[in-house]
Design a protein around this motif. Structure first.
Motif, short mmCIF file in Angstrom:
data_model
loop_
_atom_site.label_atom_id
_atom_site.label_comp_id
_atom_site.label_asym_id
_atom_site.label_seq_id
_atom_site.Cartn_x
_atom_site.Cartn_y
_atom_site.Cartn_z
N ASP A 1 0.82 -1.21 0.00
CA ASP A 1 0.00 0.00 0.00
C ASP A 1 0.86 1.26 0.00
O ASP A 1 0.45 2.29 -0.53
CB ASP A 1 -1.01 0.01 1.16
N ALA B 1 1.74 2.06 -3.51
CA ALA B 1 0.60 2.68 -4.18
C ALA B 1 0.52 4.15 -3.80
O ALA B 1 0.32 5.02 -4.65
CB ALA B 1 -0.69 1.96 -3.81
N CYS B 2 0.70 4.43 -2.52
CA CYS B 2 0.63 5.81 -2.06
C CYS B 2 1.79 6.64 -2.61
O CYS B 2 1.69 7.85 -2.74
CB CYS B 2 0.61 5.88 -0.53
N ILE C 1 2.57 4.34 -7.47
CA ILE C 1 2.60 3.21 -8.42
C ILE C 1 1.18 2.67 -8.59
O ILE C 1 0.46 2.42 -7.62
CB ILE C 1 3.54 2.10 -7.91
N PHE C 2 0.76 2.54 -9.82
CA PHE C 2 -0.58 2.05 -10.11
C PHE C 2 -0.50 0.90 -11.09
O PHE C 2 0.15 1.00 -12.13
CB PHE C 2 -1.45 3.16 -10.70
N TYR D 1 -17.28 3.96 -2.98
CA TYR D 1 -16.72 3.92 -1.63
C TYR D 1 -15.27 3.44 -1.67
O TYR D 1 -14.39 3.99 -1.02
CB TYR D 1 -17.57 2.97 -0.78
N PHE D 2 -15.05 2.42 -2.47
CA PHE D 2 -13.72 1.84 -2.63
C PHE D 2 -12.72 2.87 -3.15
O PHE D 2 -11.64 3.07 -2.62
CB PHE D 2 -13.82 0.65 -3.58
N ALA E 1 -11.93 5.60 -0.73
CA ALA E 1 -10.98 5.12 0.28
C ALA E 1 -9.56 5.18 -0.27
O ALA E 1 -8.62 5.54 0.44
CB ALA E 1 -11.34 3.70 0.71
N ALA E 2 -9.41 4.82 -1.54
CA ALA E 2 -8.08 4.85 -2.17
C ALA E 2 -7.56 6.28 -2.28
O ALA E 2 -6.40 6.57 -1.97
CB ALA E 2 -8.15 4.19 -3.54
N ALA F 1 -6.66 7.47 1.20
CA ALA F 1 -5.46 6.81 1.74
C ALA F 1 -4.21 7.55 1.26
O ALA F 1 -3.30 7.83 2.03
CB ALA F 1 -5.42 5.35 1.31
N ARG F 2 -4.21 7.91 -0.02
CA ARG F 2 -3.09 8.67 -0.58
C ARG F 2 -2.95 10.02 0.09
O ARG F 2 -1.86 10.48 0.39
CB ARG F 2 -3.33 8.93 -2.06
N ARG G 1 -4.00 10.98 3.05
CA ARG G 1 -3.50 10.83 4.43
C ARG G 1 -2.00 10.58 4.42
O ARG G 1 -1.26 11.13 5.21
CB ARG G 1 -4.20 9.65 5.12
N GLN H 1 -10.03 4.43 -12.66
CA GLN H 1 -9.36 4.55 -11.35
C GLN H 1 -8.01 5.23 -11.51
O GLN H 1 -7.63 6.07 -10.70
CB GLN H 1 -9.17 3.16 -10.72
N LEU I 1 -6.75 8.58 -9.66
CA LEU I 1 -5.63 8.52 -8.72
C LEU I 1 -4.37 9.23 -9.23
O LEU I 1 -3.46 9.52 -8.46
CB LEU I 1 -5.32 7.05 -8.38
#
Ligand SMILES: Nc1ncnc2c1ncn2[C@@H]1O[C@H](COP(=O)(O)OP(=O)(O)O)[C@@H](O)[C@H]1O
Ligand SMILES: [Mg+2]
Lengths: 484, 248
Positions: free
Chosen positions: B73, B76-77, B80-81, B97-98, B101-102, B105-106, B108, B158, B162
């Protein structure tokens, strides 16, 4: 005070001289169980004679019964003489402020987002701020007035015994007979309090009884008794429990809940249970042996049980529906989580007696760490139950490989027109799902809780909105540290 | 941006990547082509940190840091995708929602305030147009019951939301018809700039007509056997892989 009651009191007082050192004014009875204790409980509650007799009869029957031997629970024998059967709501001996409360418990409260004043109440802090008490009292009064205007009776069962004795006597024990099972018989003998609800004909209860209940919540002891009657054409949604973890010194909890739905009536009963589960070895956790049953007594009546079970060391619980009325409907939606060393043996019974009766069962079991989860369901269609329908869906989710899930569906179909469907799945939380979430930046813990909540969605959907959100949070908090 | 040196990877005790070298600079698009089973997906997974892909030798440096020491994770933050070859279904978890959250998360991770529902809705609405994705898909469970094409499009959607720094597309083109291919490629191209890099894994030269690479590599039996420019892809289209495999 009626002559009857006076007599009982005197009798109890007299009997007591021999049995106990403690005098009757004391708040707590010393451990032990015999007829004297039951007389004392009844006297303390100032109960009518018939109630005492009812209790004594149950006690006599209980003595002849044995605890059920369930294959999927490992239970240490319970010493019934070591339990104290009466303890008045305590005042003054709780923690004085939140500073005195176990920080771990507070941490969980905070994670669940429980407001400070409510935390104090839950933790049993004695000196609640005056304004908070004032606040909840006034809210409570508003609710009480609204309920009164609608003609709804909602009070403790002790109060109901005095204010509405005819109703209590008419319905108490008619859904769960005294001899139904070992724990139910014990409950009949020694129950101390619980809730009573009566919804009059054609009335829609003006609020979720949860709202009221939560403010009104107090420790009703380990042998709780609930009786809900929905008269013809009425409707009520009742919510029991609380997402906050509740610690209790009493290890054994044996509640009985009886629901009666008359013609065209509807009862929705939701539970969130989060008793202390004990430590990694199960030590200190609560044994929750509950008997919950609903009778759809009238035609076109409907009862729906929704439960989220995350607590307790051992849970033994089968909310059931007896579908007596023609075209009556029974539903059971359940999420049960067993983590740590928890054991859950839960499920439902749907007894089809009337014609065109139908039932739906959706059970979601989650096992983590050393948790053991068993679904035990009985669908019974009697000879006269023409065109009975049942649909059962039973899904298990495993986190890790030290836990277990077991499914025991029983079907007894005695009418050839019945249609009974059963679907069951067991899956492990997918490595591919976890990887997908984490690749998007979501932490492992969040990913697990997201996937688990997704798994439970069909059940959460049945909960009252506000409570569904809390239940989701609860599940996430309960799963913390359970991944591996 | 990304520096892979002598990378050896094994899965279930079997060596799949056998000393792979690759260097990707900021702003570059590298295409990786190769026959089935060459190790293309393995490379994608090991870069994004999937469990079970064991690095036995070599190193990977990403933005100057040891990529292999980072959690999945965290990678990803850090931008990298991976657009999955086979996007995963998550029943009961709402797509919107998913994704929120993604996104958060980034945020944060970077110490930024979380995005609220309004901002998020505005963002997704805008990005959905880029990949011409139907709004209703966001209201459904993640990838559940999506058609093959819808799943792939959802990956690109996505990605667009992102805005990763290093995107790995694992056979995003397979299973897409020509119109969908053009839309997906459009989404990818819209994201290209001097800071962002991409690794485009594909079987067919076709995709590279739309996403034009700076470099083309051929991966066979766990190593890169040939590198070149766009013309290499055309050559492969014509001759297949066998002539390279033999020389390897
Ligand atoms: N879990 C696994 N266990 C064993 N072998 C695997 C596993 N996953 C992939 N492989 C093998 O690794 C090789 C490379 O696979 P992959 O990276 O998916 O290739 P590509 O994406 O280039 O088609 C193949 O031979 C495949 O069979
Ligand atoms: Mg592949």
């Amino acid at each position: 005070m009626s002559a009857d009651n006076q007599e009982v009191r005197e009798l109890a007082q007299k009997e007591y001289e021999h049995g106990f050192v403690t005098d009757i004014q004391a708040d707590t009875l010393p451990p032990g169980l015999d007829e004297d204790v039951i007389r004392a409980i009844s006297a303390k509650k100032n109960e009518p004679q018939w109630m005492l007799e009812w209790r004594l009869d149950a006690y006599e029957k209980w003595l002849k019964m044995t605890p059920p031997q369930w294959p999927h629970l490992r239970i240490q024998p319970i010493d019934y003489q070591a339990i104290s059967y009466y303890s008045a709501p305590r005042q003054g001996d709780g923690p004085k402020s939140l500073d005195e409360v176990d920080p771990k418990l507070l941490e969980t409260y905070n994670k669940l987002g429980i407001p400070l004043e409510e935390q104090k109440m839950l933790a049993g802090v004695t000196d609640m701020a005056v304004d908070a008490v004032f606040d909840s009292v006034s809210v409570k009064t508003t609710f009480t007035r609204q309920l009164e205007e609608a003609g709804v009776i909602f009070c403790s069962i002790s109060e109901a015994m005095h204010k509405h004795p005819a109703l209590v006597q008419q319905y108490l024990g008619t859904v769960v007979p005294k001899t139904d099972n070992y724990y139910a018989a014990l409950n009949c003998a020694v129950f101390t309090d619980g809730s009573f609800v009566y919804i009059p004909k054609g009335t829609r209860c003006p609020m979720e009884l949860s709202t009221y209940f939560r403010i009104n919540a107090q420790n009703t002891g380990q042998f709780e008794r609930t009786l809900i009657i929905a008269d013809e054409g009425s409707h009520v949604s009742y919510l029991e429990g609380c997402t906050a973890p509740i610690r209790d010194e009493n290890q054994l909890h044996a509640a009985v809940v009886e629901l009666v739905a008359m013609e065209n009536a509807e009862i929705k009963y939701s539970t969130v249970q989060n008793w202390y589960p004990g430590d990694e070895t199960g030590k200190g956790g609560i044994y929750n042996f509950v008997t919950k049953r609903a009778e759809c007594r009238g035609d076109h009546s409907r009862v729906s049980w929704t439960q989220v079970e995350t607590g307790s060391s051992i849970t033994w619980k089968y909310p059931s529906c007896v579908l007596k009325g023609d075209n009556s409907v029974g539903e059971f939606y359940s999420v049960a989580l067993s983590s740590l060393a928890q054991q859950a043996d839960t499920g439902t019974k749907m007894i089809h007696l009337g014609r065109n009766t139908s039932s739906t069962i959706v059970s979601k079991g989650i096992s983590a760490m050393k948790g053991q989860n068993a679904y035990r369901g009985l669908v019974q269609v009697n000879k006269n139950a023409e065109n009975a329908r049942n649909y059962t869906q039973c899904d298990s989710l495993l986190l890790g490989d030290t836990c277990g899930a077991h499914t025991f569906p029983y079907m007894e179909v005695k009418n050839p027109t019945a249609r009974v469907e059963h679907e069951a799945t067991t899956s492990r939380i997918g490595e591919d799902q976890l990887f997908y979430c984490r690749q998007r930046g979501i932490s492992e813990e969040d990913a697990v809780s997201m996937i688990v909540n997704g798994f439970c969605k069909e059940v959460f959907r049945e909960l009252p909105m506000e409570f569904a959100v809390e239940a989701q949070k609860l599940l996430s908090v309960s799963l913390e540290g359970a991944v591996g | 941006m990304l520096e892979i040196k002598d990378l050896h990877v094994s899965v279930d005790g079997k060596e799949i990547l056998k000393g792979l070298n690759l260097s990707v600079d900021a702003g570059q698009v590298h295409a990786i082509m190769g026959p089935n089973g060459a190790g293309k997906s393995t490379l994608s997974y090991v870069l994004s940190g999937r469990e079970g892909y064991h690095v036995t030798d070599g190193s990977v440096t990403y933005k100057g840091r040891d990529l292999l020491a980072m959690e999945t994770d965290e990678r990803a933050c850090e931008g990298i995708f991976l657009a999955f070859q086979y996007p995963v279904e998550i029943p009961g978890v709402n797509s919107s929602y998913f994704l929120k959250a993604a996104v958060n998360a980034r945020r944060r991770y970077r110490g930024e305030p979380e995005m609220n529902a309004m901002e998020f809705m505005k963002l997704t609405k805008e990005k959905m147009q880029v990949v011409e994705m139907k709004q209703e898909l966001l209201a459904r469970s993640v990838n559940e019951g999506f058609s093959g094409g819808e799943k792939k499009r959802n990956e690109i959607f996505q990605m667009a939301v992102l805005e990763p720094e290093l995107t790995i597309l694992d056979e995003t083109d397979s299973g897409l018809d020509i119109d969908a291919l053009r839309i997906v490629a459009g989404g990818v191209n819209a994201l290209r700039n001097e800071q962002r890099s991409m690794i485009v894994v594909t079987h067919y030269q076709r995709l590279l007509d739309y996403i034009r690479p700076d470099h083309v590599h051929v991966l066979a039996d766990g190593i890169i056997v040939k590198s070149g420019d766009e013309k290499l892809a055309l050559e492969l289209e014509e001759k297949g892989y066998s002539w390279l495999e033999k020389s390897a």
